[in-house]
Design an enzyme around this catalytic site. Sequence first.
Site, PDB file in Angstrom:
ATOM      1  N   CYS A  12      13.939  24.278   2.564  1.00 59.96           N
ATOM      2  CA  CYS A  12      14.817  24.726   3.507  1.00 59.96           C
ATOM      3  C   CYS A  12      16.406  24.987   3.225  1.00 59.96           C
ATOM      4  CB  CYS A  12      14.464  25.178   4.687  1.00 59.96           C
ATOM      5  SG  CYS A  12      14.510  23.407   5.620  1.00 59.96           S
ATOM      6  N   GLY A  38      14.396  28.245  -0.507  1.00 56.15           N
ATOM      7  CA  GLY A  38      13.316  28.383   0.261  1.00 56.15           C
ATOM      8  C   GLY A  38      12.433  29.676  -0.018  1.00 56.15           C
ATOM      9  N   ASN A 112      16.904  21.822   8.176  1.00 52.76           N
ATOM     10  CA  ASN A 112      17.151  21.181   6.719  1.00 52.76           C
ATOM     11  C   ASN A 112      16.730  20.008   7.661  1.00 52.76           C
ATOM     12  OD1 ASN A 112      17.016  21.152   4.008  1.00 52.76           O
ATOM     13  ND2 ASN A 112      18.715  21.524   4.018  1.00 52.76           N
ATOM     14  N   GLY A 113      15.146  19.705   6.723  1.00 49.80           N
ATOM     15  CA  GLY A 113      15.036  18.396   5.999  1.00 49.80           C
ATOM     16  C   GLY A 113      13.686  17.894   6.274  1.00 49.80           C
ATOM     17  N   TYR A 253      20.258  18.506  -9.049  1.00 51.33           N
ATOM     18  CA  TYR A 253      19.033  19.439  -9.636  1.00 51.33           C
ATOM     19  C   TYR A 253      19.364  20.867  -8.408  1.00 51.33           C
ATOM     20  CZ  TYR A 253      15.280  22.657  -8.975  1.00 51.33           C
ATOM     21  OH  TYR A 253      14.292  24.192  -9.189  1.00 51.33           O
TER      22      TYR A 253
END
Length: 475
Positions: A12, A38, A112-113, A253
């Site tokens: 996300c 996301g 996020n995580g 990436y």
Amino acid sequence: MLAELRGINEECGVFGIWGSEEASQYTYYGLHALQHRGQEGAGIVSTNGNGLQVIKGEGLVNDVFSNLKLDDLGGHAAIGQVRYSTESGRGIENVQPLVFRSTTGSLAVAMNGNIVNAAELREHLERQGSIFQTASDTEVLAHLIKRSSGSLTQRDRVKKALSMLKGAFAFVILTEDSLMIAQDPNGIRPLSLGKVGDAWVVASETCAFDIIGAECVRSVEPGELLIVNRDGLHAERFAPTADSAMCSMEYVYFARPDSDIEGINIHMARKRCGKQLAREIGDIEADVVTGVPDSSISAAIGFSEESGIPYELGLIKSRYVGRTFIQPSQSLREQGVKMKLSPVHQVVNGKRVVMVDDSIVRGTTSKRIVKMLKEAGATEVHVVIASPPLVSPCFYGVDISTDSELIATGRTVEEVRELINADTLTFLSPEGMLDAIGRPDTMKNCGQCLACFTGEYPTEIYADTVLPHEKEIGK
């Protein structure tokens, strides 16, 4: 390589803003910029100081929101999230931000995580009477905040709750009177602070600032809690800084090329990785260099410049094939590669091709691309990877949950080369990657998480985080 096809996904991206009457609109554009992080769900929660308004749904940002819906949100502050979920986390109930309403005040949370001790905390909270409505780790924080002592201030309750979490997390928390921003003690997931006019903004990547004309002020520090309210910005700590461990895959990436992470531009870092890879390989007899769109283009340009082999657009990515085509079986995944990528025959026909990619996960896509290039007339395909081999699962918010999914685990480079049918296969060394990105050339306290390359994790890994046949990792 293409995350949609290879099974490696960032889970996300988050955005937040305080102090603008166009907060919801800014959040919408910020989420657009973060869409690559996301693509299965999106949500925005806003406030005008009197309650929280929420719109969220499954699908892309454009699918979830419209001008009419944004007008309904209004407010001077907002937070939002774009989401990719694991199998267990799908469903509208898991789309964030999550909103919690109570007589003592409402709050919305997006993350996020991944919290590696979430299962342990959830079990503890359930024994105390908490009832969970989602499968999301994010809900754990909300319950911890609400169950803290009533004598504590809201700020202290949040700090106490955050201090109980282990893992990788970048939180944005919105209440009717403040925006709170938190980064885990290792700083594993990226999070940047900026300003647009008099408003404070925060986002997983700085590309979200560019789209709204915001200026990047700095990165949120590991273990830091920022509180933004009518009195301005206040910085505190909820935990001491641990060894810095920014996710290496952000540079390799995940992040957009136009983003900066801790002052390092992603495109330039990837380009340096390509140059370093060419230096490590030395002489290579080839006619053309091509990158696998999109994240490998920067590294391919760097490789071409350093090696002197001309860069060409040897592979084309279709812009009109959505995530609808993701399928779990290998045969359908290979069909998806055909729909996503096609070779430029006149570029590769009769040529010795250097195919630059950012990483190899399962190997399915690499094998198919090598085959496509050879079917298009390439006489040789030399695969060069601008990162070390992925040999260990990630437990910090990246969808690589088991080492059985990784082609390089337990195999030599030569064995992987044979499986993907390349003429040669070369990976960038860990030291070379660190040097190229711009970190110290030592593996110790290097400022990056290298767990997926080395199996050495910056935090404790709890047994409940690991699938049964992978539990030896957590010992």
